[in-house]
Write a protein that holds these residues in place. Structure first.
Motif, PDB file in Angstrom:
ATOM      1  N   THR A  62       1.858   6.316  -6.905  1.00  0.00           N
ATOM      2  CA  THR A  62       0.624   7.238  -7.589  1.00  0.00           C
ATOM      3  C   THR A  62       0.884   8.797  -7.026  1.00  0.00           C
ATOM      4  N   ALA A  63       1.517   8.977  -6.217  1.00  0.00           N
ATOM      5  CA  ALA A  63       1.995  10.476  -5.905  1.00  0.00           C
ATOM      6  C   ALA A  63       3.166  10.727  -6.894  1.00  0.00           C
ATOM      7  N   GLY A  64       3.658  10.068  -7.575  1.00  0.00           N
ATOM      8  CA  GLY A  64       4.713  10.245  -8.534  1.00  0.00           C
ATOM      9  C   GLY A  64       6.257  10.243  -7.874  1.00  0.00           C
ATOM     10  N   VAL A  65       6.347   9.710  -6.964  1.00  0.00           N
ATOM     11  CA  VAL A  65       7.516   9.303  -6.244  1.00  0.00           C
ATOM     12  C   VAL A  65       8.064   8.134  -6.827  1.00  0.00           C
ATOM     13  N   THR A  66       9.000   8.267  -7.749  1.00  0.00           N
ATOM     14  CA  THR A  66       9.655   6.971  -8.395  1.00  0.00           C
ATOM     15  C   THR A  66      11.021   6.819  -8.089  1.00  0.00           C
ATOM     16  N   VAL A 105       0.937  -1.231  -0.035  1.00  0.00           N
ATOM     17  CA  VAL A 105       0.107   0.149  -0.173  1.00  0.00           C
ATOM     18  C   VAL A 105       0.994   1.239  -0.110  1.00  0.00           C
ATOM     19  N   VAL A 106       1.886   1.292   0.873  1.00  0.00           N
ATOM     20  CA  VAL A 106       2.844   2.309   0.836  1.00  0.00           C
ATOM     21  C   VAL A 106       3.504   2.663  -0.499  1.00  0.00           C
ATOM     22  N   LEU A 107       4.076   1.641  -0.876  1.00  0.00           N
ATOM     23  CA  LEU A 107       4.756   1.668  -2.341  1.00  0.00           C
ATOM     24  C   LEU A 107       3.622   1.972  -3.470  1.00  0.00           C
ATOM     25  N   ALA A 108       2.278   1.776  -3.595  1.00  0.00           N
ATOM     26  CA  ALA A 108       1.504   1.961  -4.454  1.00  0.00           C
ATOM     27  C   ALA A 108       1.033   3.485  -4.234  1.00  0.00           C
TER      28      ALA A 108
END
Length: 60
Positions: A48-52, A41-44
């Motif tokens: 989603t927030a654009g932090v790649t 969930v945290v990685l998703a």
């Protein structure tokens, strides 16, 4: 020679050790599943927030 009463105690101690091991393994599996779900969930959320770029995490 082992006395019958001490043999019964040894068997009961063995059964108790097996029961404790089974319960510990079940708790460890449940904990691992929960940690996996939370990390997914945290990685998703980060994706989603654009932090790649995960270079801010020490082990990446």
């Amino acid at each position: 020679m082992v006395e019958p009463s001490s043999m019964v105690l040894l068997v009961l101690a063995g059964l108790a050790a097996v029961a404790v091991a089974i319960i510990a393994i079940r708790i460890a599996i449940k904990l691992a599943i929960r940690v996996g779900i939370v990390s997914a969930v945290v990685l998703a959320g980060l994706y989603t927030a654009g932090v790649t770029d995960l270079s801010f995490i020490p082990f990446f």
